[in-house]
Write an enzyme that holds these catalytic residues in place. Structure first.
Site, PDB file in Angstrom:
ATOM      1  N   GLU A  31       0.862  -1.178   0.000  1.00  0.00           N
ATOM      2  CA  GLU A  31       0.000   0.000   0.000  1.00  0.00           C
ATOM      3  C   GLU A  31       0.898   1.228   0.000  1.00  0.00           C
ATOM      4  OE1 GLU A  31      -3.628   2.264   2.347  1.00  0.00           O
ATOM      5  OE2 GLU A  31      -1.946   1.464   3.489  1.00  0.00           O
ATOM      6  N   ARG A  33       1.251   4.929   0.428  1.00  0.00           N
ATOM      7  CA  ARG A  33       0.569   6.087   0.984  1.00  0.00           C
ATOM      8  C   ARG A  33       1.095   7.352   0.312  1.00  0.00           C
ATOM      9  NH1 ARG A  33      -2.556   5.955   5.700  1.00  0.00           N
ATOM     10  NH2 ARG A  33      -2.695   8.194   5.218  1.00  0.00           N
ATOM     11  N   ARG A  58      -4.871   9.560   0.838  1.00  0.00           N
ATOM     12  CA  ARG A  58      -5.919   9.776   1.831  1.00  0.00           C
ATOM     13  C   ARG A  58      -6.198  11.259   2.075  1.00  0.00           C
ATOM     14  NH1 ARG A  58      -8.662   6.460   2.043  1.00  0.00           N
ATOM     15  NH2 ARG A  58      -7.556   4.772   3.102  1.00  0.00           N
ATOM     16  N   HIS A 117     -13.550   5.260   7.273  1.00  0.00           N
ATOM     17  CA  HIS A 117     -12.825   5.226   8.540  1.00  0.00           C
ATOM     18  C   HIS A 117     -13.598   6.009   9.597  1.00  0.00           C
ATOM     19  CE1 HIS A 117      -9.787   4.488   5.458  1.00  0.00           C
ATOM     20  NE2 HIS A 117      -9.077   3.882   6.381  1.00  0.00           N
ATOM     21  N   LYS A 143     -13.940  -1.352   2.245  1.00  0.00           N
ATOM     22  CA  LYS A 143     -13.074  -1.337   3.435  1.00  0.00           C
ATOM     23  C   LYS A 143     -13.714  -0.504   4.541  1.00  0.00           C
ATOM     24  CE  LYS A 143      -8.699   0.475   5.221  1.00  0.00           C
ATOM     25  NZ  LYS A 143      -7.513   1.320   4.926  1.00  0.00           N
ATOM     26  N   ARG A 184      -7.274  -7.419  13.506  1.00  0.00           N
ATOM     27  CA  ARG A 184      -6.431  -7.407  12.312  1.00  0.00           C
ATOM     28  C   ARG A 184      -5.919  -8.812  11.997  1.00  0.00           C
ATOM     29  NH1 ARG A 184      -4.963  -2.239  10.735  1.00  0.00           N
ATOM     30  NH2 ARG A 184      -5.601  -0.595  12.173  1.00  0.00           N
ATOM     31  N   THR A 205       0.702   3.349  10.104  1.00  0.00           N
ATOM     32  CA  THR A 205      -0.145   4.352   9.449  1.00  0.00           C
ATOM     33  C   THR A 205      -1.547   4.394  10.030  1.00  0.00           C
ATOM     34  OG1 THR A 205      -0.724   2.758   7.718  1.00  0.00           O
ATOM     35  CG2 THR A 205       1.147   4.220   7.285  1.00  0.00           C
ATOM     36  N   GLN A 209      -1.834  -1.022  14.659  1.00  0.00           N
ATOM     37  CA  GLN A 209      -1.289  -1.938  13.660  1.00  0.00           C
ATOM     38  C   GLN A 209      -0.189  -2.806  14.250  1.00  0.00           C
ATOM     39  OE1 GLN A 209      -0.037   0.607  10.407  1.00  0.00           O
ATOM     40  NE2 GLN A 209      -1.826   0.058   9.189  1.00  0.00           N
TER      41      GLN A 209
END
Length: 228
Positions: A31, A33, A58, A117, A143, A184, A205, A209
């Site tokens: 991914e 960013r 984003r 989100h 997502k 996760r 991020t 995580q």
């Protein structure tokens, strides 16, 4: 590069495409960013790594750092790169008129992850289900990342994930924060198709995580255990 989301895929999140070699052992894709990177389109133009890319630019209003001017144009340019398998577009942007960005991505062989989100809470059951359904309807993968504060929150998230996956939707879900961290690792068992983790544990991020190697090991171990 093509990526199929008919099974779980682990994305290594980074703002530095130079981390790609370190991600290869554990990740299925990278991914990128773009909103956190310096000169992201230049970096993308020079990318010659092995892992396919999921490009995210984003918006500031959904936790990122991208300026609104030119943000979607940059994603469209990214989708034209042969290494880009997918782009991420916020559901709110899709519903506000970004459909042309999705069409541009599809025209160049890239899929769309439509994302939502919530950095404050995990909505109640019906609202949570509606959010995930909106995301799944907006893109090739829906997502949903929410902030979990209790086991009840995580149970709702996993239940909605399972229900949507059983109905045939392609979804990716995760609980942010410490209370949601374990989701996760376990969400793939309930039908989540994408997980995210930084290569460098100090470069997360999103809240809660795991680092890439840890999450890869947990997902593999839990998947093996579930088959016993």
């Amino acid at each position: 590069m093509d990526v199929s989301f008919d099974a779980f895929r682990l994305a290594a999140s980074t703002a530095d495409l130079g981390e790609e070699p370190a991600a290869r052992e554990h990740a299925d894709l990278l991914e990128f960013r773009m909103d956190l990177a310096d000169a992201p389109l230049d970096a993308l133009a020079g990318y010659d790594g092995e892992l396919p890319l999921l490009c995210t630019n984003r918006a500031a209003w959904e936790g990122g750092e991208a300026e609104e001017a030119g943000r979607l144009d940059a994603l469209e340019t990214a989708a034209e790169h042969e290494a880009v398998a997918a782009i991420d577009v916020e559901v709110a942007a899709v519903e506000d008129g970004a459909q042309s960005t999705l069409e541009h991505a599809h025209d160049h062989g890239a899929q769309v992850v439509a994302s939502v989100h919530d950095f404050e809470e995990t909505p109640e059951g019906d609202d949570l289900a509606r959010l995930l359904a909106r995301a799944a309807a907006a893109g090739d993968v829906g997502k949903l990342a929410v902030t979990a504060e209790s086991r009840a929150d995580t149970l709702r998230l996993l239940s909605v994930t399972h229900a949507m996956a059983e109905e045939g939707a392609t979804v990716a879900t995760m609980g942010m924060g410490e209370a949601g961290r374990h989701t996760r690792a376990v969400a793939p068992l309930y039908g989540s198709r994408i997980g995210y983790a930084p290569v460098d544990p100090d470069a997360a991020t999103a809240p809660g995580q795991y680092d890439l190697a840890t999450l890869a090991g947990l997902v593999d171990r839990l998947g093996d255990d579930a088959q016993v």
